[in-house]
Write an enzyme that holds these catalytic residues in place. Structure first.
Site, PDB file in Angstrom:
ATOM      1  N   ARG B  54       0.819  -1.207   0.000  1.00  0.00           N
ATOM      2  CA  ARG B  54       0.000   0.000   0.000  1.00  0.00           C
ATOM      3  C   ARG B  54       0.860   1.267   0.000  1.00  0.00           C
ATOM      4  O   ARG B  54       0.735   2.119  -0.880  1.00  0.00           O
ATOM      5  CB  ARG B  54      -0.872  -0.028   1.249  1.00  0.00           C
ATOM      6  CG  ARG B  54      -1.945   1.006   1.307  1.00  0.00           C
ATOM      7  CD  ARG B  54      -2.635   0.923   2.649  1.00  0.00           C
ATOM      8  NE  ARG B  54      -2.918  -0.456   3.018  1.00  0.00           N
ATOM      9  CZ  ARG B  54      -4.134  -0.935   3.221  1.00  0.00           C
ATOM     10  NH1 ARG B  54      -5.162  -0.151   3.118  1.00  0.00           N
ATOM     11  NH2 ARG B  54      -4.306  -2.187   3.553  1.00  0.00           N
ATOM     12  N   THR B  55       1.753   1.391   0.964  1.00  0.00           N
ATOM     13  CA  THR B  55       2.549   2.608   1.084  1.00  0.00           C
ATOM     14  C   THR B  55       3.525   2.754  -0.087  1.00  0.00           C
ATOM     15  O   THR B  55       3.685   3.840  -0.644  1.00  0.00           O
ATOM     16  CB  THR B  55       3.311   2.611   2.417  1.00  0.00           C
ATOM     17  OG1 THR B  55       2.381   2.377   3.460  1.00  0.00           O
ATOM     18  CG2 THR B  55       4.001   3.931   2.653  1.00  0.00           C
ATOM     19  N   LYS B  82      21.958 -10.134   0.939  1.00  0.00           N
ATOM     20  CA  LYS B  82      23.314 -10.695   0.963  1.00  0.00           C
ATOM     21  C   LYS B  82      24.124 -10.132   2.115  1.00  0.00           C
ATOM     22  O   LYS B  82      25.313 -10.421   2.253  1.00  0.00           O
ATOM     23  CB  LYS B  82      24.031 -10.369  -0.354  1.00  0.00           C
ATOM     24  CG  LYS B  82      23.358 -10.950  -1.575  1.00  0.00           C
ATOM     25  CD  LYS B  82      24.031 -10.438  -2.843  1.00  0.00           C
ATOM     26  CE  LYS B  82      23.171 -10.732  -4.058  1.00  0.00           C
ATOM     27  NZ  LYS B  82      23.529  -9.867  -5.191  1.00  0.00           N
ATOM     28  N   ARG B 104      11.337   2.721   4.291  1.00  0.00           N
ATOM     29  CA  ARG B 104      10.550   1.974   5.266  1.00  0.00           C
ATOM     30  C   ARG B 104      11.503   0.956   5.872  1.00  0.00           C
ATOM     31  O   ARG B 104      12.180   0.231   5.143  1.00  0.00           O
ATOM     32  CB  ARG B 104       9.384   1.294   4.537  1.00  0.00           C
ATOM     33  CG  ARG B 104       8.804   0.054   5.177  1.00  0.00           C
ATOM     34  CD  ARG B 104       7.937   0.314   6.387  1.00  0.00           C
ATOM     35  NE  ARG B 104       6.832   1.209   6.172  1.00  0.00           N
ATOM     36  CZ  ARG B 104       5.568   0.825   6.014  1.00  0.00           C
ATOM     37  NH1 ARG B 104       5.261  -0.449   6.004  1.00  0.00           N
ATOM     38  NH2 ARG B 104       4.614   1.723   5.890  1.00  0.00           N
ATOM     39  N   HIS B 132       5.457   7.495  11.303  1.00  0.00           N
ATOM     40  CA  HIS B 132       4.994   7.312   9.925  1.00  0.00           C
ATOM     41  C   HIS B 132       4.302   8.624   9.540  1.00  0.00           C
ATOM     42  O   HIS B 132       3.087   8.697   9.456  1.00  0.00           O
ATOM     43  CB  HIS B 132       4.022   6.121   9.868  1.00  0.00           C
ATOM     44  CG  HIS B 132       3.718   5.641   8.484  1.00  0.00           C
ATOM     45  ND1 HIS B 132       4.203   6.258   7.348  1.00  0.00           N
ATOM     46  CD2 HIS B 132       2.970   4.595   8.036  1.00  0.00           C
ATOM     47  CE1 HIS B 132       3.773   5.602   6.284  1.00  0.00           C
ATOM     48  NE2 HIS B 132       3.019   4.600   6.671  1.00  0.00           N
TER      49      HIS B 132
END
Lengths: 212, 308
Positions: B54-55, B82, B104, B132
């Site tokens: 969504r974001t 990695k 994020r 947020h």
């Protein structure tokens, strides 16, 4: 904030500040007074009607800030003559400017397109001062994203010259030959409490807010 | 370059500028050409260490609507898997000339660290249980559109406050904009530092509901819980879930919000979630306008108009 027309490409601040209360200071000189502005707008309204053969499918779009009240006044005058409402609105061009990276991000103005839309209509762009022509170029881009007018015309209260693009106004209130060292300020009753066009010395950078 | 790391960094004027800008940009969604040429030639990197369709999609679409070039980095399948560190990833982005980085991360403070390593603007799209900010902005925007004001608005934020970055960002932003916030949660899900937050705390949902203009339900973040914070989902639902009966106790104009994804039947009943007074899908649409506004104000000029 007054509509200060300056060389494009200079740094500008983004805010829409209050209009100056005293426009006449130093070497400033009022070149158009209220009644002359009224007469110029009445003449433009008649010219629009004549050129568009009655203005049947005309939509007036003012460019913020001071083009918007001017578009409203033109619509009012056309309505008085023709006894028919003329759709008018505002077209913000901020997101389409070519000098965005030269100044801090600026606040957006209002875009308000009349319900009729602009497809197939004769759109008359209205601004207070025509200078480099870059604002008009941006407005043409913005219009292109909104729809497809049959024709686009340009009305301006003052043409101060110094074009940087091949753009010419269809309706001009007053041709005002200026020097680049001068600054043209349009004051309108709706925003500034009085109607006047003031010619003054260009102010030192940075800091013009509004421009053509 | 400036960044948007915390909703608390925004002044009242800056927050209002973002909301007003978003409102103008929202009109573009109705046009046939939805794009602006504003960020042409600029590059925005979506750096997602946690899954969030969504974001990420919202930020990606916002950047594309402004004509920016968008690169999506997700931790899975990239060098991060990695073992590359955040700093090395940041230096890679730096070398690629990213003008904006949307990050994020599951660690609180990751966005802040990143902002010290790259020249571009960093937008925090959720860091751990910390913040947020764009979610808070879109929530506040939705409230302003629905209720017409923010000053004096009474907002209840209900549920897993402890693990919620949405709650913290909302409390900070709503406080800046003059709203009164009450957090409602079981005592175990109230953060320890809550006394430093500019809001009230209640453990009783029924008592708070009647006097709230906006009820914001939070998702119970089971994936962040490393212990038992409440006995059973059923008990949680009985005390802190919003069902039809509780919904009826709210006053007629009050709205229900949820940042999504919703766990129907636990935090919110289907009946409430599908009510016209529930703004979940509206919040998603508003998120796009808000993210366009934030990207424009951070990247649209020679310097940012917002952020710290």
């Amino acid at each position: 904030m007054c509509a200060q027309k300056r060389t494009e490409g200079d740094a500008r601040t983004a805010h829409t500040a209050d209009p100056p209360k005293t426009a006449d200071h130093g070497d400033s000189k009022t070149v158009l007074e209220g009644p002359e502005i009224q007469r110029a707008l009445t003449r433009i309204a008649h010219e629009v009607l004549e050129r568009t053969k009655g203005g049947e499918d005309v939509t007036l779009l003012g460019i913020p800030t001071r083009g918007v009240p001017l578009a409203g006044r033109l619509a009012q005058r056309i309505e008085r003559v023709e006894d028919r409402a003329v759709p008018w609105g505002s077209l913000d061009i901020t997101m389409y400017r070519d000098d965005l990276r030269l100044a801090p991000a600026r606040a957006l103005g209002r875009t308000d397109i009349p319900a009729e839309g602009i497809d197939g209509r004769v759109v008359v762009l209205v601004d207070d001062v025509l200078f480099s022509g870059r604002t008009v170029r941006a407005a043409l881009d913005a219009l292109n994203d909104l729809g497809r007018p049959r024709a686009v015309q340009l009305a301006t209260l003052v043409d101060r010259g110094h074009r940087e693009l091949p753009i010419r106004a269809d309706y001009v209130g007053k041709n005002l030959p200026t020097s680049l060292r001068e600054n043209v300020t349009v004051l309108l009753d709706e925003l500034d409490g009085r109607d006047a066009v003031v010619l003054g010395p260009a102010k030192p950078r940075p800091g013009a807010e509004d421009d053509n | 370059m400036r960044h948007l790391l915390s909703a608390g960094d925004l002044s009242r004027d800056e927050a209002t500028l973002i909301l007003d800008t978003a409102r103008e940009l929202a009109q573009a969604g109705a046009r046939s050409v939805k794009k602006f040429p504003t960020l042409r030639g600029r590059t925005v990197v979506n750096l997602f260490y946690e899954d969030s369709t969504r974001t990420r999609t919202s930020f990606e679409l916002a950047a594309k609507r402004l004509s920016a070039d968008v690169i999506n980095f997700s931790a899975k399948g990239s060098s991060v898997a990695k073992g590359e560190s955040l700093k090395d990833t940041a230096l890679t982005l730096q070398a690629m000339g990213a003008d904006g980085v949307v990050i994020r991360h599951s660690a609180s403070g990751a966005a802040h660290r990143l902002s010290g390593w790259v020249d571009g603007s960093v937008v925090n799209a959720g860091d751990g249980t910390h913040e947020h900010p764009t979610q808070a902005l879109l929530d506040v925007y939705t409230m302003r559109e629905r209720m017409g004001r923010l000053d004096g608005l009474r907002v209840a934020i209900v549920g897993d406050v402890r693990h919620s970055r949405v709650a913290r960002s909302n409390v900070l932003l709503l406080h800046t904009l003059g709203a009164e916030v009450t957090l409602v949660a079981p005592p175990t899900l109230v953060p320890v530092s809550v006394h430093t937050w500019p809001c009230a705390v209640s453990y009783d949902l029924d008592e708070t509901l009647a006097k709230s203009d906006v009820v914001m339900m939070l998702r119970v973040q089971a994936e962040r819980m490393q212990g038992a914070y409440f006995p059973t989902p059923r008990e949680y639902s009985r005390r802190y879930g919003l069902d039809g009966e509780r919904f009826a106790k709210m006053h007629d104009e009050a709205i229900v919000m949820h940042p999504g994804p919703m766990v129907r039947g636990m935090e919110i009943s289907a009946e409430v979630a599908d009510s016209p007074r529930c703004t979940v899908t509206e919040q998603v649409a508003n998120g796009l306008s808000i993210r366009m506004a934030v990207l424009y104000l951070l990247l649209g000029g020679s310097e940012s108009a917002i952020g710290a």
